[in-house]
Design a protein around this motif. Structure first.
Motif, mmCIF file in Angstrom:
data_model
loop_
_atom_site.group_PDB
_atom_site.id
_atom_site.type_symbol
_atom_site.label_atom_id
_atom_site.label_comp_id
_atom_site.label_asym_id
_atom_site.label_seq_id
_atom_site.Cartn_x
_atom_site.Cartn_y
_atom_site.Cartn_z
ATOM 1 N N LEU A 23 0.743 -1.145 0.107
ATOM 2 C CA LEU A 23 -0.029 -0.093 -0.093
ATOM 3 C C LEU A 23 0.900 1.222 0.062
ATOM 4 O O LEU A 23 0.308 2.387 -0.026
ATOM 5 C CB LEU A 23 -0.907 0.133 1.162
ATOM 6 C CG LEU A 23 -2.369 -0.882 0.991
ATOM 7 C CD1 LEU A 23 -2.918 -0.707 2.533
ATOM 8 C CD2 LEU A 23 -3.107 -0.485 -0.014
ATOM 9 N N PHE A 24 2.183 1.194 0.096
ATOM 10 C CA PHE A 24 2.906 2.296 0.281
ATOM 11 C C PHE A 24 2.480 3.382 -0.985
ATOM 12 O O PHE A 24 2.485 4.689 -0.676
ATOM 13 C CB PHE A 24 4.479 2.249 0.155
ATOM 14 C CG PHE A 24 5.204 3.307 0.033
ATOM 15 C CD1 PHE A 24 5.192 4.211 1.274
ATOM 16 C CD2 PHE A 24 6.066 3.518 -1.021
ATOM 17 C CE1 PHE A 24 5.962 5.323 1.040
ATOM 18 C CE2 PHE A 24 6.649 4.797 -0.984
ATOM 19 C CZ PHE A 24 6.767 5.644 -0.175
ATOM 20 N N PRO A 25 2.797 2.865 -2.129
ATOM 21 C CA PRO A 25 2.373 3.712 -3.418
ATOM 22 C C PRO A 25 1.101 4.501 -3.027
ATOM 23 O O PRO A 25 1.027 5.542 -3.534
ATOM 24 C CB PRO A 25 2.518 2.876 -4.704
ATOM 25 C CG PRO A 25 3.184 1.976 -4.289
ATOM 26 C CD PRO A 25 2.939 1.639 -2.731
ATOM 27 N N VAL A 26 0.054 3.739 -2.516
ATOM 28 C CA VAL A 26 -1.329 4.424 -2.201
ATOM 29 C C VAL A 26 -1.319 5.434 -1.066
ATOM 30 O O VAL A 26 -1.689 6.451 -1.237
ATOM 31 C CB VAL A 26 -2.292 3.325 -1.922
ATOM 32 C CG1 VAL A 26 -3.476 4.140 -1.761
ATOM 33 C CG2 VAL A 26 -2.280 2.226 -3.171
ATOM 34 N N TYR A 27 -0.288 5.324 -0.091
ATOM 35 C CA TYR A 27 0.039 6.042 0.613
ATOM 36 C C TYR A 27 0.703 7.522 0.194
ATOM 37 O O TYR A 27 -0.018 8.551 0.527
ATOM 38 C CB TYR A 27 0.779 5.596 1.894
ATOM 39 C CG TYR A 27 1.426 6.630 2.694
ATOM 40 C CD1 TYR A 27 0.566 7.030 3.901
ATOM 41 C CD2 TYR A 27 2.647 7.102 2.739
ATOM 42 C CE1 TYR A 27 1.043 8.223 4.791
ATOM 43 C CE2 TYR A 27 3.060 8.160 3.525
ATOM 44 C CZ TYR A 27 2.454 8.630 4.617
ATOM 45 O OH TYR A 27 2.879 9.589 5.476
ATOM 46 N N ALA A 28 1.605 7.276 -0.523
ATOM 47 C CA ALA A 28 2.224 8.462 -1.109
ATOM 48 C C ALA A 28 1.254 9.295 -1.999
ATOM 49 O O ALA A 28 1.220 10.487 -1.882
ATOM 50 C CB ALA A 28 3.352 7.926 -2.119
ATOM 51 N N LEU A 29 0.537 8.469 -2.714
ATOM 52 C CA LEU A 29 -0.539 9.203 -3.477
ATOM 53 C C LEU A 29 -1.464 10.281 -2.751
ATOM 54 O O LEU A 29 -1.581 11.277 -2.971
ATOM 55 C CB LEU A 29 -1.378 8.262 -4.398
ATOM 56 C CG LEU A 29 -2.396 8.471 -5.116
ATOM 57 C CD1 LEU A 29 -1.849 9.160 -6.376
ATOM 58 C CD2 LEU A 29 -3.313 7.461 -5.564
ATOM 59 N N ILE A 30 -2.062 9.596 -1.568
ATOM 60 C CA ILE A 30 -2.871 10.310 -0.779
ATOM 61 C C ILE A 30 -2.480 11.305 -0.163
ATOM 62 O O ILE A 30 -2.811 12.566 0.034
ATOM 63 C CB ILE A 30 -3.877 9.474 0.180
ATOM 64 C CG1 ILE A 30 -4.764 8.382 -1.088
ATOM 65 C CG2 ILE A 30 -4.863 10.124 0.832
ATOM 66 C CD1 ILE A 30 -5.602 7.360 -0.192
ATOM 67 N N LEU B 161 10.965 5.660 -3.809
ATOM 68 C CA LEU B 161 11.561 4.600 -3.574
ATOM 69 C C LEU B 161 12.919 4.902 -2.953
ATOM 70 O O LEU B 161 13.147 4.269 -1.946
ATOM 71 C CB LEU B 161 11.837 3.769 -4.920
ATOM 72 C CG LEU B 161 10.980 2.663 -5.145
ATOM 73 C CD1 LEU B 161 11.406 1.769 -6.286
ATOM 74 C CD2 LEU B 161 10.609 1.764 -4.135
ATOM 75 N N ASN B 162 13.710 6.163 -3.466
ATOM 76 C CA ASN B 162 14.909 6.167 -2.952
ATOM 77 C C ASN B 162 14.654 6.817 -1.733
ATOM 78 O O ASN B 162 15.557 6.786 -0.742
ATOM 79 C CB ASN B 162 15.322 7.415 -3.867
ATOM 80 C CG ASN B 162 16.175 6.695 -5.235
ATOM 81 O OD1 ASN B 162 16.197 5.587 -5.243
ATOM 82 N ND2 ASN B 162 16.598 7.430 -6.081
ATOM 83 N N GLY B 163 13.687 7.796 -1.517
ATOM 84 C CA GLY B 163 13.173 8.324 0.013
ATOM 85 C C GLY B 163 13.182 7.120 1.227
ATOM 86 O O GLY B 163 13.731 7.055 2.196
#
Lengths: 274, 321
Positions: A23-30, B161-163
Motif C-alpha cells: 500500500l505504500f504507493p497508495v499512501y504516497a498518492l493520498i 523509492l529512494n526516499g
C-alpha cells in the motif's frame, strides 16, 4: 495455544506486513494530494498534517473532470448495454449450436482475444474517419463493442453451455418464439455472468487510454484518462495537484469496485469450478 | 471471468448440454433440432465484430506488405518491411525488450500472485480485507498507475523509492530507476507486477477454493507435511488456474502499451522500447503506416504462437479432482 494457532498468527502478521508494503504507493498518492507545495518540499514522506483539500478543488477544474466524467459515463454505459445484448444473444446461438457453423464462428470470435488490436488499428482509424465518426460518442461505442465482443461472447458461451436447455425448450413448447424464450427465460438465468461481464468490461472501457486519445483528441469529449493525461503533462511538477487529480479520477472506478468486489471474486471462482 | 478457464482449458468444446443428453433432439424429422436458436441471434454480434476487428485486421495484414504512408496511395513492396525490420536496430531491440518484459512480468506476477493467494486463502482474520487491497490496483487505469510510479521512481523527489531506501538505511541501493537504461525495463515490469499481482491472486484463489478439503485431510492422515500436501495435492489441482493466469499475463505482457508509453515512452534511448511503442511511433510520429502494420503483424504472430504452445503444454498437465 496450539502450534497451529501460532502459525496462523504468524501468517496474519506476515500478510499484514506485505499489505502495508504493497500500500505504500497508495499512501504516497493520498498523502501528497493532501499537502501544499511547502509541506511537500519539507517532508514528502511525512503524514499530511494538517491536511489541505485545496488540491482537490483545483485539480477538479484544471483537469476539467466534470465533462470528462460525463464522457466516460456515456461511453461506458452505452458500450456495456450493447455488449450485453449482442454478447448474450450471439453466445446463445454459439453455445447451443456447438458443431459445424456454430463451432467455426466460436473459434472465429476466440481469435479476437488473441489478435492485438494494433494490427487493425490504422485501417479502423481510417474507417471511423471515413464515417465521420472521429470525435463522436458513437464511434467510441462501436469500437469498444467490437473490441470487447470476443471476450464477452467467450464468457457468455461457457456459462450458457453449463445451463440446462430444458427451460428454453419448455417455453418453446408452451408457445413462445425464440426471441421470447430468450428474453423471458434464458437471459434472466444469465444474471451472474452478466454481472461479471459488466464489471470486467466497465473496468476496461473506463480505463482505456489509447483509443480515446486517438479518436477523441481535441473534440471536447475526452474521457477521464485522457483528461488526466494532459492535465499531468501541464502541471507535472506540482505533485500535490497532480496526485489530487489522480485520486479524483480513480475514485469512481474504485467505488464501483468496492461495491461489487464480492461478485468479482465470485465470478472468477465460479469460472474455475465450471 | 466466469467461463474463461473452462473454455480455454477444457477439451470438450463440442457437445453442448442441449445435444449431449438423452432427451429428444429432433422434432423436425430431418436431424434438425427446432429448439436451437435461429442463426439470426448471432448476426448482430458477428456484424460488429467483423467491422471493428476482422476487417481492419485483414486490411492491416494487407498494409504490412506496402509502403503506405497514411495519405495518398501505396504500392506493394513484398517483404521489404520485414527485411527493414530485421535491420532496424530499434525494432530489433524492441523484440528483445518485449520478450524480456513479458517473461519477467509472467514469472514474477504469477509467483507473487500464487503466494498472495495461498496467504489469503488461509484462515486468517484479515483475509477478506487483504483480498480487496491486493486486487484494487487492477481496476485503476494503467496510465494513472504509471504516473504514480513515475513519481515513486523519480530520484529527485524526497519521497518515492529512494526516499524509502534512505529512511531504511539502505541509501546505497538508491537508483535512477527509469533513467538508467539498464534498469528502465525492469522498473516498468515491477510497476506492472504491482498492479496485476492481485489479478493473478484472484484466479489462483478461485482455483484453491476448488481443491476439496478431504484430499488435504487424507494426505495429512497419510503423513504428508505441508510442503508435500502443496506439491502433490494443491499444485496439480491448480493447473487450470495456472493455465488461465499464464495465458492472460503472457498475452497482456506482449501487448503492453499504456504503461510503457506513460512511464518511459520507450526510453531512455531505446532501453524500454517494446513492439507496441515502436509500431505506435512508426505510425503516428513517422507516418510509416505500412511499416507500422508490419510490426503489428509480427506482434500478432508472437502472441498467436506463444498462446498456442502454452495451451498445448498446459492443457496436457491438467488433472481433475
Amino acid at each position: 495455544m496450539s502450534p497451529a494457532k501460532y502459525r496462523t498468527y504468524g501468517l496474519e502478521l506476515v500478510m499484514t506486513a506485505v499489505a502495508v508494503a504493497f500500500l505504500f504507493p497508495v499512501y504516497a498518492l493520498i498523502a501528497l494530494a493532501l499537502k501544499d507545495p511547502r509541506q511537500i518540499a519539507e517532508s514528502p514522506l511525512a503524514p499530511p498534517l494538517p491536511p489541505t483539500l485545496a488540491n482537490f478543488g483545483n485539480a477538479w477544474s484544471a483537469a476539467s473532470l466534470g465533462p470528462a466524467l460525463v464522457s466516460s459515463t456515456v461511453i461506458t454505459a452505452a458500450g456495456l448495454l450493447l455488449l450485453i445484448v449482442l454478447g448474450s444473444t450471439g453466445a446463445y446461438y454459439l453455445a447451443r449450436r456447438a458443431r459445424g457453423l456454430g463451432y467455426g464462428l466460436y473459434v472465429l470470435f476466440l481469435l479476437g482475444i488473441v489478435l492485438p488490436f494494433q494490427l487493425g488499428m490504422i485501417p479502423l482509424y481510417k474507417l471511423i474517419d471515413g464515417l465521420g465518426w472521429l470525435g463522436t460518442y458513437h464511434g467510441m461505442v462501436l469500437f469498444y463493442t467490437g473490441i470487447q465482443l470476443p471476450f464477452t461472447v467467450f464468457l457468455y458461451t461457457g456459462f450458457i453451455r453449463a445451463l440446462p436447455a430444458d427451460y428454453a425448450q419448455a417455453a418453446l413448447i408452451d408457445g413462445c418464439d425464440h426471441r421470447q424464450a430468450f428474453t423471458r427465460i434464458v437471459f434472466p438465468l444469465l444474471r451472474p455472468i452478466t454481472g461479471t461481464v459488466v464489471i470486467l468490461n466497465a473496468v476496461f472501457i473506463w480505463n482505456d487510454f489509447f483509443t480515446p486519445l486517438l479518436y477523441l483528441g481535441g473534440s471536447g469529449k475526452e474521457t477521464v484518462p485522457v483528461g488526466v493525461f494532459s492535465f499531468v503533462g501541464q502541471y507535472v511538477s506540482d505533485y500535490g495537484l497532480v496526485f489530487a487529480g489522480l485520486v479524483l479520477a480513480a475514485l469512481p472506478v474504485l467505488l464501483v469496485f468496492l461495491l461489487l468486489q464480492r461478485y468479482v471474486i465470485k465470478g472468477f471462482a465460479g469460472g474455475l469450478k465450471g | 471471468m466466469n467461463s474463461l478457464p473452462r473454455s480455454i482449458t477444457s477439451d470438450d468444446t463440442a457437445p453442448a448440454p442441449a445435444e449431449a443428453g438423452a432427451r429428444p433432439r429432433t422434432r423436425g424429422g430431418r436431424g434438425r433440432d427446432l429448439t436451437l436458436p435461429p442463426w439470426t441471434f448471432v448476426v448482430p454480434a458477428l456484424l460488429v465484430y467483423a467491422v471493428v476487428v476482422l476487417y481492419p485486421s485483414l486490411a492491416g495484414v494487407g498494409y504490412a506488405f506496402t509502403d503506405w504512408s497514411g495519405i495518398g496511395g501505396s504500392s506493394f513492396t513484398g517483404l521489404d518491411n520485414f527485411r527493414t525490420l530485421l535491420h532496424d536496430d530499434r525494432a530489433r531491440e524492441s523484440v528483445g525488450n518485449t520478450l524480456l518484459l513479458t517473461l519477467a512480468v509472467v514469472v514474477v506476477q504469477n509467483g507473487v500472485g500464487l503466494l498472495l493467494a495461498l496467504g489469503v486463502n488461509a484462515n486468517i482474520r484479515s483475509r477478506s480485507l487483504l483480498r480487496v487491497i491486493f486486487f484494487a490496483p487492477a481496476v485503476v487505469s494503467p496510465v494513472m498507475v504509471a504516473f504514480l510510479w513515475k513519481y515513486l521512481y523519480n530520484p529527485d523527489t524526497g519521497a518515492g523509492l529512494n526516499g524509502i531506501l534512505g529512511a531504511l538505511g539502505l541509501g546505497g541501493l538508491r537508483q535512477d530507476w527509469l533513467g538508467d537504461p539498464s534498469l528502465a525495463l525492469w522498473s516498468v515490469a515491477a510497476m506492472v507486477v504491482w498492479q496485476y499481482a492481485g489479478y493473478s491472486m484472484v484466479i489462483f484463489l478461485a482455483g484453491l477454493q476448488g481443491v476439496p478439503a478431504e484430499l488435504h485431510e487424507a494426505a495429512r492422515i497419510d503423513g504428508a507435511g505441508s510442503w508435500q500436501r502443496f506439491r502433490y495435492v494443491t499444485w496439480p489441482l491448480l493447473a487450470p488456474a495456472l493455465t488461465v493466469n499464464l495465458m492472460l499475463s503472457t498475452i497482456g505482457g506482449l501487448k503492453l502499451f499504456d504503461q510503457v508509453y506513460a512511464a518511459t515512452n520507450g526510453g531512455p534511448g531505446t532501453a524500454s522500447e517494446t513492439l507496441s511503442t515502436v509500431l505506435y511511433k512508426e505510425a503516428f510520429v513517422y507516418g510509416k503506416f505500412g511499416y507500422s502494420t508490419a510490426v503489428a503483424l509480427v506482434l500478432a504472430l508472437f502472441v498467436a504462437a506463444v498462446s498456442l504452445v502454452q495451451l498445448r503444454y498446459l492443457r496436457a498437465r491438467e488433472v481433475t479432482a
